[in-house]
Design an enzyme around this catalytic site. Structure first.
Site, PDB file in Angstrom:
ATOM      1  N   LEU A  59       0.897  -1.161   0.000  1.00  0.00           N
ATOM      2  CA  LEU A  59       0.000   0.000   0.000  1.00  0.00           C
ATOM      3  C   LEU A  59       0.931   1.205   0.000  1.00  0.00           C
ATOM      4  O   LEU A  59       1.778   1.332   0.877  1.00  0.00           O
ATOM      5  CB  LEU A  59      -0.909  -0.010   1.237  1.00  0.00           C
ATOM      6  CG  LEU A  59      -1.641   1.292   1.585  1.00  0.00           C
ATOM      7  CD1 LEU A  59      -2.490   1.805   0.437  1.00  0.00           C
ATOM      8  CD2 LEU A  59      -2.525   1.090   2.805  1.00  0.00           C
ATOM      9  N   PRO A  61       1.915  -0.490 -11.281  1.00  0.00           N
ATOM     10  CA  PRO A  61       2.715  -0.209 -10.086  1.00  0.00           C
ATOM     11  C   PRO A  61       4.205  -0.284 -10.389  1.00  0.00           C
ATOM     12  O   PRO A  61       4.641  -1.137 -11.160  1.00  0.00           O
ATOM     13  CB  PRO A  61       2.308  -1.339  -9.131  1.00  0.00           C
ATOM     14  CG  PRO A  61       1.863  -2.447 -10.003  1.00  0.00           C
ATOM     15  CD  PRO A  61       1.305  -1.827 -11.243  1.00  0.00           C
ATOM     16  N   GLY A  62       4.967   0.629  -9.786  1.00  0.00           N
ATOM     17  CA  GLY A  62       6.424   0.523  -9.882  1.00  0.00           C
ATOM     18  C   GLY A  62       6.886  -0.474  -8.842  1.00  0.00           C
ATOM     19  O   GLY A  62       6.094  -1.016  -8.078  1.00  0.00           O
ATOM     20  N   SER A  63       8.166  -0.731  -8.811  1.00  0.00           N
ATOM     21  CA  SER A  63       8.691  -1.502  -7.696  1.00  0.00           C
ATOM     22  C   SER A  63       8.935  -0.502  -6.575  1.00  0.00           C
ATOM     23  O   SER A  63       8.828   0.701  -6.780  1.00  0.00           O
ATOM     24  CB  SER A  63       9.988  -2.180  -8.105  1.00  0.00           C
ATOM     25  OG  SER A  63      10.879  -1.227  -8.607  1.00  0.00           O
ATOM     26  N   MET A  64       9.267  -1.003  -5.402  1.00  0.00           N
ATOM     27  CA  MET A  64       9.444  -0.118  -4.259  1.00  0.00           C
ATOM     28  C   MET A  64      10.476   0.968  -4.595  1.00  0.00           C
ATOM     29  O   MET A  64      11.600   0.671  -4.980  1.00  0.00           O
ATOM     30  CB  MET A  64       9.938  -0.959  -3.087  1.00  0.00           C
ATOM     31  CG  MET A  64       9.952  -0.248  -1.783  1.00  0.00           C
ATOM     32  SD  MET A  64      10.263  -1.439  -0.478  1.00  0.00           S
ATOM     33  CE  MET A  64      11.677  -2.319  -1.130  1.00  0.00           C
ATOM     34  N   HIS A  87       1.724  -5.144 -16.917  1.00  0.00           N
ATOM     35  CA  HIS A  87       1.183  -5.073 -15.551  1.00  0.00           C
ATOM     36  C   HIS A  87       2.159  -4.485 -14.545  1.00  0.00           C
ATOM     37  O   HIS A  87       1.779  -4.198 -13.425  1.00  0.00           O
ATOM     38  CB  HIS A  87       0.721  -6.443 -15.077  1.00  0.00           C
ATOM     39  CG  HIS A  87       1.799  -7.296 -14.447  1.00  0.00           C
ATOM     40  ND1 HIS A  87       2.965  -7.596 -15.087  1.00  0.00           N
ATOM     41  CD2 HIS A  87       1.868  -7.903 -13.239  1.00  0.00           C
ATOM     42  CE1 HIS A  87       3.707  -8.369 -14.298  1.00  0.00           C
ATOM     43  NE2 HIS A  87       3.074  -8.571 -13.170  1.00  0.00           N
ATOM     44  N   GLY A  88       3.402  -4.354 -14.910  1.00  0.00           N
ATOM     45  CA  GLY A  88       4.350  -3.831 -13.922  1.00  0.00           C
ATOM     46  C   GLY A  88       5.744  -3.835 -14.484  1.00  0.00           C
ATOM     47  O   GLY A  88       5.934  -3.900 -15.700  1.00  0.00           O
ATOM     48  N   LYS A 136       4.695  -2.592   3.477  1.00  0.00           N
ATOM     49  CA  LYS A 136       4.935  -3.872   2.809  1.00  0.00           C
ATOM     50  C   LYS A 136       4.669  -5.009   3.786  1.00  0.00           C
ATOM     51  O   LYS A 136       4.684  -4.808   4.994  1.00  0.00           O
ATOM     52  CB  LYS A 136       6.422  -3.986   2.402  1.00  0.00           C
ATOM     53  CG  LYS A 136       6.947  -2.901   1.519  1.00  0.00           C
ATOM     54  CD  LYS A 136       6.827  -3.172   0.057  1.00  0.00           C
ATOM     55  CE  LYS A 136       7.370  -4.506  -0.395  1.00  0.00           C
ATOM     56  NZ  LYS A 136       6.999  -4.762  -1.803  1.00  0.00           N
TER      57      LYS A 136
END
Lengths: 478, 134
Positions: free
Chosen positions: A205, A375-378, A401-402, A477
């Site tokens: 989130l 979504p990106g990665s962290m 998707h990412g 996370k």
């Protein structure tokens, strides 16, 4: 590029029939020269394997975040004829309807500057995360049945959201062909205590700021503007979905033999769409997909409560932009070689990207197309895109998707320690909260392809268009 | 312990080897729990598992899937695995402890795939490659 692969467009490549024995259609995938170095031979073989499955229509497709998975490659898309085609858990994955939801807010970066850390901590307290997380909600078997039949609408009915949330979701937050009777007692047992929990691994989130608008007309329709704070939820169907996949994989393995289907990989186990085994899997998968939509609905409710508590803002001021599934199989109508036909589209690590005018879209998005959430990665940007007519024509209305991984977990852990990564991200202005630092290293930004390059390819190929770029400010996370 | 994690970008690919099938099954289970929870050494909780399948690869798949179910449904972390494989049947006694978020750290294994060559018998015993979706 690997031997035997032909370039067919600026961003498009073809695996010709004959690359492996038994291919019924060619494979097609989207990739830039820059990403070509990340393409694994194993992923190409998996893409070709899918092309051997009965009833596959037109092409076995993969998006630029293609990588080596099991069964289908990750990033894989395939449509099957409803009469001659099959349905396969290998084209969906264990985490059924793993997906992404974007929630807008009236807050700006300045509004949260002082208490950003507190905001992230409050979110971490409000949303159960990680391995072993349990929900505050205790569902009865009957409630779980209702939830699996109606998805996010179940949450809204219980007071965990607004009617307008539902129209801003793929399938309006619930697939119609759900059959809870096809969901085992074991899956129910796992699902009952977990609804409203985030999960682990790459689930998150995130608190994000809209940093750049790239397509103002669509951004206006979606209600996002520069400097705005929004929230992205990435989660799936938890233990219930995992168990549904496990249970039906076993049944479909037997069905593969029963229907004399010859497959190059055991993980592609499948059954005709209109067979008892195929219908049972589809009904159970749709139930798990609905569970995932309800799950994200409850996580969003927890988020809204935190924002209401901290900033006094009302639900109506926190509209949902959209919710997309990226591991699912659905019955959709598409035009193939000039003919309208119903097909069963499998998307495994791929997102629906319906263009303007598609009947499933709410009126406010009808002219600009479906919102697509990447979504990106962290620590790396996430993107909002819109679906296009080109996607409808070329990819059964699908896009990436990412980011897609480039390093294994072990390599990622060797490259950086969790604590160092937390400090490094803090320096970049990103506050990360997780139960254990060790889990962070596996999800290090360096472990993923550049999300910017992946979306550049889909934008270049026209299968979805960039609308906005969001940067992370805080993340929880598992 | 006789297992290593091989490089796989998306998921976890393990190679497990052992002189007997009992050892291969036990080490595959131990490896899977290590991915999910890190190390664990107590063992007050005892569970037994008895399964039968059509072939040895399906049996291993079912065995590990059953352990995934048990750990998720009961919130138990298993630490020791006493496994007896006879033909296409497995009987196992598992010992573990209650899940504790402060103690146990790892990632969720979503499922056990059928990818890879499965169990292969060689001159010195058995080798297994198995892919977990995480």
């Amino acid at each position: 590029m690997h031997a035997g692969i032909n370039r067919v467009g600026a961003w498009e490549w073809e695996i010709p029939i004959g690359f492996i024995p038994g291919m019924r259609v060619p494979g097609r995938f989207y990739l830039s020269e820059e990403l070509a170095g990340t393409l694994e031979e194993g992923a190409l073989v998996q893409l070709a394997n899918v092309a051997t499955m009965p009833g596959i229509v037109k092409h076995s497709l993969a998006m630029p975040d293609i990588h080596w998975g099991y069964g289908f490659p990750i990033g894989g898309v395939a449509a099957f004829d409803l009469q001659e085609g099959v349905v396969s858990p290998g084209g969906v994955g264990f985490d059924i309807n793993c997906g992404v939801r974007l929630v807008a807010s009236p807050l700006t970066e300045t509004d949260i500057a002082r208490n950003r850390r507190q905001l992230v901590e409050e979110l971490f307290r409000a949303v159960p995360t990680g391995v072993g997380a349990r929900s505050a909600l205790s569902l009865s078997n009957r409630e779980l049945t209702d939830l699996m039949l109606t998805g996010a609408a179940w949450g809204v009915k219980q007071g965990f959201g607004m009617e307008s949330d539902l129209v801003h979701s793929e399938e309006k937050g619930g697939m119609k062909r759900a059959d809870p009777d096809a969901v085992s007692g074991k899956a129910r047992q796992r699902g009952m205590p977990q609804v409203g929990t985030l999960g682990a691994g790459n689930h998150f989130l995130e608190v994000q700021v809209v940093r750049e608008i790239l397509e103002p007309r669509a951004a206006a329709a979606y209600g996002v503007s520069p400097g705005q704070i929004c929230f992205m939820i990435h989660s799936g169907s938890r233990g219930l979905g995992h168990q549904v996949c496990t249970d039906h994989l076993k049944v479909l393995e037997k069905a593969t033999r029963k229907y004399n289907i010859s497959l190059p990989d055991r993980q592609l186990a499948c059954a005709p769409i209109d067979s008892p085994e195929g219908r049972a899997y589809f009904g159970a998968m749709a139930s798990a997909a609905n569970y995932a939509w309800a799950n994200r609905q409850l996580i969003m409710h927890a988020l809204r409560e935190v924002l209401h508590g901290m900033y006094g803002i009302e639900y109506e001021e926190m509209p949902m932009v959209y919710d997309v599934a990226h591991n699912v199989a659905k019955i959709e109508e598409h035009t193939v070689d000039g003919r309208r036909m119903q097909v069963c589209v499998h998307r495994k690590g791929a997102t629906r990207a319906f263009g303007p005018g598609s009947p499933d879209l709410p009126p406010e998005y009808m002219d600009v197309g479906q919102p697509v959430l990447i979504p990106g990665s962290m620590g790396t940007p996430s993107y909002l895109l819109c679906g296009t007519k080109t996607a409808m024509e070329r990819t059964f209305g699908s896009t990436c998707h990412g980011a897609g991984r480039v390093l294994s977990r072990t390599q990622a852990k060797k490259s950086v320690r969790g604590k160092e990564l937390r400090d490094q991200l803090a320096k970049e202005g990103i506050y990360v909260r997780a139960h254990h630092d060790a889990a962070l290293a596996e999800e290090a930004p360096a472990a993923y392809k550049q999300s910017s390059e992946v979306v550049r390819v889909v934008d270049g190929a026209g299968i979805s268009l960039l609308v906005a770029r969001m940067e992370p400010l805080g993340v929880i996370k598992g | 312990m006789s297992f290593i994690e091989l490089d796989h970008t998306a998921d976890v690919l393990l190679r497990v080897w052992g002189g007997t099938l009992d050892e291969v099954f036990a080490d595959a289970a131990r490896a899977m729990f290590q991915i999910m929870y890190g190390t664990c050494d107590a063992g007050e909780i005892v569970r037994t598992v008895d399964l039968e399948a059509e072939d040895i690869d399906s049996l291993l798949h079912d065995f590990l899937s059953e352990l995934l179910f048990l750990t998720d449904a009961e919130n138990v972390v298993f630490c020791s695995f006493d496994v007896d494989v006879r033909g296409n049947r497995v009987s196992a006694t598992l010992k573990g402890e209650a899940f504790d978020p402060a103690e146990h750290s790892g990632t969720i294994v979503k499922g056990v795939s059928y990818s890879g060559p499965g169990i292969v018998k060689g001159d010195e015993g058995y080798v297994l490659e198995i892919l977990f979706d995480i």
